[in-house]
Structures are given as C-alpha cells and as structure tokens.
Design a protein around this motif. Structure first.
Motif, PDB file in Angstrom:
ATOM      1  N   LYS A 291       5.111  18.535 -15.558  1.00  0.00           N
ATOM      2  CA  LYS A 291       4.893  18.628 -16.988  1.00  0.00           C
ATOM      3  C   LYS A 291       3.969  19.792 -17.331  1.00  0.00           C
ATOM      4  CE  LYS A 291       5.791  13.906 -18.435  1.00  0.00           C
ATOM      5  NZ  LYS A 291       5.232  12.682 -19.025  1.00  0.00           N
ATOM      6  N   ARG A 292       2.930  19.986 -16.499  1.00  0.00           N
ATOM      7  CA  ARG A 292       2.017  21.107 -16.716  1.00  0.00           C
ATOM      8  C   ARG A 292       2.746  22.432 -16.540  1.00  0.00           C
ATOM      9  NH1 ARG A 292      -3.431  19.398 -13.471  1.00  0.00           N
ATOM     10  NH2 ARG A 292      -4.074  17.750 -14.881  1.00  0.00           N
ATOM     11  N   GLU A 293       3.602  22.470 -15.554  1.00  0.00           N
ATOM     12  CA  GLU A 293       4.340  23.726 -15.288  1.00  0.00           C
ATOM     13  C   GLU A 293       5.320  24.017 -16.408  1.00  0.00           C
ATOM     14  OE1 GLU A 293       6.107  23.118 -11.452  1.00  0.00           O
ATOM     15  OE2 GLU A 293       4.227  23.505 -10.403  1.00  0.00           O
ATOM     16  N   GLN A 294       5.854  23.023 -17.059  1.00  0.00           N
ATOM     17  CA  GLN A 294       6.820  23.202 -18.128  1.00  0.00           C
ATOM     18  C   GLN A 294       6.122  23.649 -19.425  1.00  0.00           C
ATOM     19  OE1 GLN A 294       8.941  19.536 -18.472  1.00  0.00           O
ATOM     20  NE2 GLN A 294      10.140  19.882 -16.619  1.00  0.00           N
ATOM     21  N   THR A 295       4.884  23.337 -19.550  1.00  0.00           N
ATOM     22  CA  THR A 295       4.197  23.710 -20.793  1.00  0.00           C
ATOM     23  C   THR A 295       3.467  25.005 -20.689  1.00  0.00           C
ATOM     24  OG1 THR A 295       2.290  22.421 -20.139  1.00  0.00           O
ATOM     25  CG2 THR A 295       3.874  21.426 -21.674  1.00  0.00           C
TER      26      THR A 295
ATOM     27  N   ARG B 282       3.736  10.064  -9.600  1.00  0.00           N
ATOM     28  CA  ARG B 282       3.087  10.352 -10.885  1.00  0.00           C
ATOM     29  C   ARG B 282       2.383  11.711 -10.865  1.00  0.00           C
ATOM     30  NH1 ARG B 282       0.620   4.651 -13.145  1.00  0.00           N
ATOM     31  NH2 ARG B 282       2.607   3.525 -13.112  1.00  0.00           N
ATOM     32  N   LEU B 283       1.733  12.009  -9.740  1.00  0.00           N
ATOM     33  CA  LEU B 283       1.068  13.317  -9.633  1.00  0.00           C
ATOM     34  C   LEU B 283       2.086  14.451  -9.707  1.00  0.00           C
ATOM     35  CD1 LEU B 283      -1.641  12.670  -6.885  1.00  0.00           C
ATOM     36  CD2 LEU B 283      -2.029  13.168  -9.312  1.00  0.00           C
ATOM     37  N   GLU B 284       3.211  14.277  -9.026  1.00  0.00           N
ATOM     38  CA  GLU B 284       4.268  15.290  -9.070  1.00  0.00           C
ATOM     39  C   GLU B 284       4.819  15.434 -10.488  1.00  0.00           C
ATOM     40  OE1 GLU B 284       7.146  14.124  -6.157  1.00  0.00           O
ATOM     41  OE2 GLU B 284       5.806  14.585  -4.479  1.00  0.00           O
ATOM     42  N   GLU B 285       4.993  14.302 -11.141  1.00  0.00           N
ATOM     43  CA  GLU B 285       5.501  14.325 -12.511  1.00  0.00           C
ATOM     44  C   GLU B 285       4.505  15.037 -13.438  1.00  0.00           C
ATOM     45  OE1 GLU B 285       6.123  10.889 -15.723  1.00  0.00           O
ATOM     46  OE2 GLU B 285       7.343  10.632 -13.917  1.00  0.00           O
TER      47      GLU B 285
ATOM     48  N   ALA C 178       0.837  -1.205   0.000  1.00  0.00           N
ATOM     49  CA  ALA C 178       0.000   0.000   0.000  1.00  0.00           C
ATOM     50  C   ALA C 178       0.869   1.252   0.000  1.00  0.00           C
ATOM     51  CB  ALA C 178      -0.934   0.000   1.202  1.00  0.00           C
ATOM     52  N   LEU C 179       1.953   1.233   0.762  1.00  0.00           N
ATOM     53  CA  LEU C 179       2.870   2.370   0.806  1.00  0.00           C
ATOM     54  C   LEU C 179       3.525   2.591  -0.562  1.00  0.00           C
ATOM     55  CD1 LEU C 179       4.273   4.591   2.417  1.00  0.00           C
ATOM     56  CD2 LEU C 179       6.007   2.891   3.066  1.00  0.00           C
ATOM     57  N   ARG C 180       3.969   1.510  -1.205  1.00  0.00           N
ATOM     58  CA  ARG C 180       4.575   1.627  -2.540  1.00  0.00           C
ATOM     59  C   ARG C 180       3.579   2.215  -3.542  1.00  0.00           C
ATOM     60  NH1 ARG C 180       6.659  -3.326  -1.154  1.00  0.00           N
ATOM     61  NH2 ARG C 180       5.119  -4.455  -2.382  1.00  0.00           N
ATOM     62  N   LYS C 181       2.337   1.744  -3.466  1.00  0.00           N
ATOM     63  CA  LYS C 181       1.314   2.275  -4.380  1.00  0.00           C
ATOM     64  C   LYS C 181       1.072   3.756  -4.124  1.00  0.00           C
ATOM     65  CE  LYS C 181      -1.188  -2.023  -5.261  1.00  0.00           C
ATOM     66  NZ  LYS C 181      -2.456  -2.746  -5.101  1.00  0.00           N
ATOM     67  N   LEU C 182       1.015   4.147  -2.863  1.00  0.00           N
ATOM     68  CA  LEU C 182       0.815   5.550  -2.525  1.00  0.00           C
ATOM     69  C   LEU C 182       1.982   6.396  -3.021  1.00  0.00           C
ATOM     70  CD1 LEU C 182      -0.823   7.762  -1.070  1.00  0.00           C
ATOM     71  CD2 LEU C 182       0.454   7.169   1.009  1.00  0.00           C
ATOM     72  N   GLN C 183       3.199   5.915  -2.798  1.00  0.00           N
ATOM     73  CA  GLN C 183       4.378   6.650  -3.248  1.00  0.00           C
ATOM     74  C   GLN C 183       4.403   6.763  -4.769  1.00  0.00           C
ATOM     75  OE1 GLN C 183       7.433   4.315  -1.358  1.00  0.00           O
ATOM     76  NE2 GLN C 183       7.486   5.637   0.467  1.00  0.00           N
TER      77      GLN C 183
END
Length: 88
Positions: free
Chosen positions: A84-88, A77-80, A67-72
């Motif tokens: 990406k949104r900030e770069q565009t 992915r959310l941070e990534e 569960a911890l691995r899935k959360l991380q």
C-alpha cells in the motif's frame, strides 16, 4: 525275619515330602500371581503415561500451529502494508 516297623512306612514318610511339595507349589503360584498383577499395574501405568504424552504432544502441535498462523498473518499484513505504501 522283618519285624513290623522295620520297613519304610509310606504314609508316615510321604507326609513331609508332600508338605514341602505343596508348600513350594503354592509359593511359586503366589509369586506368579503377584508378578502377573505387577505386570498389569505396570501396563496400566504405561497406558496412562502414553495417553498423557499423546495429549501433551497434540497440545504442543496445536500451539505451534497457532503460533505459525499468527506469524504468517503478521507477515501477510506487513507485506500488504508495504504494498500500500509503494502504491501511494
């Protein structure tokens, strides 16, 4: 004078005493054997309980780690996605 039969007849008098002593000794021995067997059964039950508890604990830890691995991974992915949104 002492007549035959007036004295203590050891063989005749000792038999009931021996029967009681042997009987009590056997009762005590049987009680000890039963107690020993009961302790062995309890020890076996305790060992099975401990093994099951340890297996359940290991499974719980595995599930928590998963569960911890899935959360991380979700956070990564959310941070990534945010970067990406900030770069565009």
């Amino acid at each position: 004078q002492i007549e035959h039969g007036d004295l203590f007849d050891f063989d005749q008098e000792v038999v009931p005493l021996l029967e009681v002593l042997v009987g009590k000794t056997l009762e005590t021995a049987m009680a000890e054997v039963m107690q020993s067997e009961e302790l062995a059964v309890l020890a076996e039950a305790q060992e099975k309980f401990t093994q099951q508890r340890d297996a359940e604990l290991a499974e719980t830890q595995r599930l928590e780690a998963e569960a911890l691995r899935k959360l991380q991974e979700k956070q990564r992915r959310l941070e990534e996605k945010t970067r990406k949104r900030e770069q565009t």
